[in-house]
Design a protein around this motif. Structure first.
Motif, PDB file in Angstrom:
ATOM      1  N   TYR A   1      13.242   0.677  -2.817  1.00 18.12           N
ATOM      2  CA  TYR A   1      13.730   2.023  -2.802  1.00 18.12           C
ATOM      3  C   TYR A   1      12.874   2.853  -3.518  1.00 18.12           C
ATOM      4  O   TYR A   1      12.771   4.620  -3.034  1.00 18.12           O
ATOM      5  CB  TYR A   1      14.981   1.639  -2.965  1.00 18.12           C
ATOM      6  CG  TYR A   1      15.951   1.093  -1.444  1.00 18.12           C
ATOM      7  CD1 TYR A   1      15.987   1.421  -0.346  1.00 18.12           C
ATOM      8  CD2 TYR A   1      16.271  -0.301  -1.908  1.00 18.12           C
ATOM      9  CE1 TYR A   1      16.565   0.241   0.314  1.00 18.12           C
ATOM     10  CE2 TYR A   1      16.263  -0.859  -0.934  1.00 18.12           C
ATOM     11  CZ  TYR A   1      16.586  -1.153   0.378  1.00 18.12           C
ATOM     12  OH  TYR A   1      17.950  -1.485   1.365  1.00 18.12           O
ATOM     13  N   ALA A   2      12.506   3.072  -4.053  1.00 18.04           N
ATOM     14  CA  ALA A   2      12.134   4.419  -5.382  1.00 18.04           C
ATOM     15  C   ALA A   2      10.225   4.806  -4.387  1.00 18.04           C
ATOM     16  O   ALA A   2      10.543   5.759  -3.982  1.00 18.04           O
ATOM     17  CB  ALA A   2      11.309   3.884  -6.288  1.00 18.04           C
ATOM     18  N   ARG A   3       9.756   3.737  -3.728  1.00 12.13           N
ATOM     19  CA  ARG A   3       8.688   4.172  -3.050  1.00 12.13           C
ATOM     20  C   ARG A   3       9.183   5.292  -1.165  1.00 12.13           C
ATOM     21  O   ARG A   3       9.335   5.666  -0.998  1.00 12.13           O
ATOM     22  CB  ARG A   3       7.810   3.414  -2.378  1.00 12.13           C
ATOM     23  CG  ARG A   3       7.209   3.425  -1.777  1.00 12.13           C
ATOM     24  CD  ARG A   3       5.491   2.682  -2.385  1.00 12.13           C
ATOM     25  NE  ARG A   3       3.911   3.387  -2.124  1.00 12.13           N
ATOM     26  CZ  ARG A   3       2.585   3.077  -2.888  1.00 12.13           C
ATOM     27  NH1 ARG A   3       3.229   1.942  -3.495  1.00 12.13           N
ATOM     28  NH2 ARG A   3       1.280   3.713  -2.501  1.00 12.13           N
ATOM     29  N   LEU A   4      10.256   3.896  -0.900  1.00 13.58           N
ATOM     30  CA  LEU A   4      10.902   5.038   0.052  1.00 13.58           C
ATOM     31  C   LEU A   4      11.981   6.312   0.301  1.00 13.58           C
ATOM     32  O   LEU A   4      11.244   6.846   0.454  1.00 13.58           O
ATOM     33  CB  LEU A   4      11.970   3.998   0.709  1.00 13.58           C
ATOM     34  CG  LEU A   4      12.891   3.997   1.724  1.00 13.58           C
ATOM     35  CD1 LEU A   4      11.934   3.097   2.847  1.00 13.58           C
ATOM     36  CD2 LEU A   4      14.092   2.906   2.333  1.00 13.58           C
ATOM     37  N   LEU A   5      12.089   6.504  -0.589  1.00 18.41           N
ATOM     38  CA  LEU A   5      13.269   7.145  -1.169  1.00 18.41           C
ATOM     39  C   LEU A   5      11.102   8.798  -1.146  1.00 18.41           C
ATOM     40  O   LEU A   5      12.068   9.884  -0.944  1.00 18.41           O
ATOM     41  CB  LEU A   5      13.683   7.503  -2.301  1.00 18.41           C
ATOM     42  CG  LEU A   5      14.779   6.652  -2.397  1.00 18.41           C
ATOM     43  CD1 LEU A   5      15.795   6.525  -3.641  1.00 18.41           C
ATOM     44  CD2 LEU A   5      15.910   7.774  -0.937  1.00 18.41           C
ATOM     45  N   ALA A   6      10.579   8.207  -2.452  1.00 19.61           N
ATOM     46  CA  ALA A   6       9.970   9.334  -2.460  1.00 19.61           C
ATOM     47  C   ALA A   6       8.728   9.780  -1.372  1.00 19.61           C
ATOM     48  O   ALA A   6       8.472  10.740  -1.177  1.00 19.61           O
ATOM     49  CB  ALA A   6       8.548   8.852  -3.709  1.00 19.61           C
ATOM     50  N   ASP A   7       8.906   8.968  -0.615  1.00 21.31           N
ATOM     51  CA  ASP A   7       7.172   8.870   0.481  1.00 21.31           C
ATOM     52  C   ASP A   7       7.664   8.755   1.468  1.00 21.31           C
ATOM     53  O   ASP A   7       7.005   8.984   2.672  1.00 21.31           O
ATOM     54  CB  ASP A   7       6.081   8.034   0.121  1.00 21.31           C
ATOM     55  CG  ASP A   7       5.612   8.447  -1.213  1.00 21.31           C
ATOM     56  OD1 ASP A   7       5.057   8.871  -1.312  1.00 21.31           O
ATOM     57  OD2 ASP A   7       5.260   7.479  -1.497  1.00 21.31           O
ATOM     58  N   GLY A   8       9.163   8.247   2.043  1.00 24.07           N
ATOM     59  CA  GLY A   8       9.558   7.848   3.324  1.00 24.07           C
ATOM     60  C   GLY A   8       9.266   5.928   3.829  1.00 24.07           C
ATOM     61  O   GLY A   8       8.569   5.787   2.878  1.00 24.07           O
ATOM     62  N   PRO A   9       9.368   5.945   5.307  1.00 25.46           N
ATOM     63  CA  PRO A   9       9.529   4.582   4.724  1.00 25.46           C
ATOM     64  C   PRO A   9       7.581   4.590   5.661  1.00 25.46           C
ATOM     65  O   PRO A   9       7.442   5.430   6.296  1.00 25.46           O
ATOM     66  CB  PRO A   9       9.977   4.363   6.647  1.00 25.46           C
ATOM     67  CG  PRO A   9      11.122   5.446   6.999  1.00 25.46           C
ATOM     68  CD  PRO A   9      10.276   6.600   6.083  1.00 25.46           C
ATOM     69  N   SER A  10       6.857   3.366   4.980  1.00 25.82           N
ATOM     70  CA  SER A  10       5.196   2.608   5.203  1.00 25.82           C
ATOM     71  C   SER A  10       5.377   1.351   5.107  1.00 25.82           C
ATOM     72  O   SER A  10       6.109   1.016   3.811  1.00 25.82           O
ATOM     73  CB  SER A  10       4.613   3.744   4.075  1.00 25.82           C
ATOM     74  OG  SER A  10       4.957   3.987   3.194  1.00 25.82           O
ATOM     75  N   MET A  11       4.180   1.083   5.611  1.00 26.50           N
ATOM     76  CA  MET A  11       4.421   0.326   5.101  1.00 26.50           C
ATOM     77  C   MET A  11       3.975  -0.533   3.474  1.00 26.50           C
ATOM     78  O   MET A  11       4.030  -1.120   3.005  1.00 26.50           O
ATOM     79  CB  MET A  11       2.213  -0.673   5.741  1.00 26.50           C
ATOM     80  CG  MET A  11       2.162  -0.824   7.525  1.00 26.50           C
ATOM     81  SD  MET A  11       3.984  -1.824   7.914  1.00 26.50           S
ATOM     82  CE  MET A  11       3.492  -4.027   6.796  1.00 26.50           C
TER      83      MET A  11
END
Length: 377
Positions: A142-152
């Motif tokens: 979720y930290a990466r999802l919030l920072a960069d949006g949905p991605s692999m």
């Protein structure tokens, strides 16, 4: 759509190295030498991405001697045809459901099948009442999802997703403990061999060699029944309790010896007679009749499977090693025996006392067990 490969892909060319410092090694670590020898001797056709042919997988599970004289130890002692059906199922497009009473080696067989077929038994999903769809499909960092949006890069692959991408076996333990709506997440995976990722407009397509082995316990019947759609995706193999006392004694003896070595217990390997006594007690109470068929018995609420018998003997070995002279006695066995039989302190206590007075007390050579048990009650 693109096929997504797992980022945690294991090497297909090498088995894990055994590590004797671990409390419990994975099957592919503990029996790596056997898997290597089988691979060398295996000249039969292997399904895509299988480490061994179905013939060699059966030898690994059931034991046998190779042409070079190498002895493969049996991992499952029982009906050969059941294991052949299970192995053949994994070579088709159907998933495998191992079903039976607790303690009939469902998880054990599942692990060893995955180790022999894929060289990796760790793609495991543990079913509980709290298992969510994310445990079967995928989750998010979720930290990466919030920072960069949905991605692999933000996606967290489940064991199922990794097994699909790598062409390996995924294991689902206690399938019927999982809520029904979460179970049905498997339908698309098993029928289409695809795991959609709608957030990224892509999917994971299963690589050849992928399959699913699930286990279910008949004591959980009615908890979360499988839908008819999901049942159709599985070929069910029912694992029974051992047919004969000799078979059950052999299972318990083999596992007790193996666990004693792994735990480094400074105790003597228990005499066959002691294992036979434990197994006899379990079988008689489980069947509700003595071995000779002459005396009817009440059965306790517990299962009294070979797994419990193994636990009783190992507990006795630990007591004899650390608080005795290292030689298993009736007093070492009895606490584990009573603990295994008496699960309900009221109902099972009555069953055990009646068994003591009508069977144990009157049986030649069992007076030591009777005295030890009476001393505990």
């Amino acid at each position: 759509m693109a096929t997504t490969k797992s980022k945690t892909q294991h090497s297909n060319s090498q088995l894990p190295t055994p590590n004797p410092s671990l409390l419990r090694e994975h099957a592919e670590q503990q029996f790596a030498h056997e898997l290597v020898e089988l691979a060398k001797a295996d000249t039969r056709q292997r399904p895509p991405n299988w480490k061994l042919s179905p013939w060699a997988v059966a030898i690994y599970l059931l034991g046998g001697k190779l042409d070079n004289g190498f002895e493969v130890t049996p991992k499952y002692i029982g009906n050969r045809r059941l294991m052949e059906v299970a192995i053949a199922t994994l070579a088709t497009d159907r998933a495998l459901l191992l079903y039976g009473v607790p303690g009939t080696a469902k998880s054990w067989v599942s692990e060893h099948l995955a180790a022999a077929v894929s060289g990796d038994s760790t793609m495991l999903i543990q079913g509980t009442a709290g298992t969510s769809e994310e445990a079967i499909r995928y989750g998010w960092n979720y930290a990466r999802l919030l920072a960069d949006g949905p991605s692999m890069e933000a996606l967290v692959a489940s064991p199922m997703m990794r097994a699909m991408a790598d062409g390996k076996i995924a294991r689902v333990e206690e399938l019927t403990r999982i809520p029904s709506d979460v179970q049905d997440t498997l339908i698309t995976v098993l029928s289409e061999k695809t795991l959609p990722i709608p957030e990224l407009n892509t999917e994971v397509q299963a690589t050849k060699g992928f399959s699913v082995i699930a286990t279910a316990n008949n004591r959980d019947r009615g908890v979360n029944e499988l839908s008819s759609a999901l049942k159709r995706r599985f070929n069910t193999v029912i694992l029974p309790v051992p047919n004969t006392i000799e078979e059950e004694v052999s299972i318990v003896q083999q596992r007790v010896t193996s666990l004693g070595r792994a735990l480094e217990l400074p105790a003597e390997v228990p005499a066959l007679e002691e294992i036979q006594r434990v197994v006899t007690i379990f079988r008689e109470l489980r069947d509700g009749v003595t071995i000779d068929g002459k005396t009817k018995l009440k059965s306790p609420t517990g299962t009294l499977s070979p797994a419990e018998a193994i636990s009783v003997v190992n507990s006795g070995m630990s007591l004899s090693a650390h608080f005795g002279d290292g030689s298993l006695t009736a007093s070492d066995l009895i606490s584990g025996l009573v603990g295994a039989v008496v699960k309900d302190p009221v109902q099972d206590q009555v069953v055990w006392k009646e068994y003591l007075e009508t069977v144990v007390k009157e049986r030649d050579g069992w007076k030591d067990l009777y005295r030890a048990s009476r001393a505990m009650l």
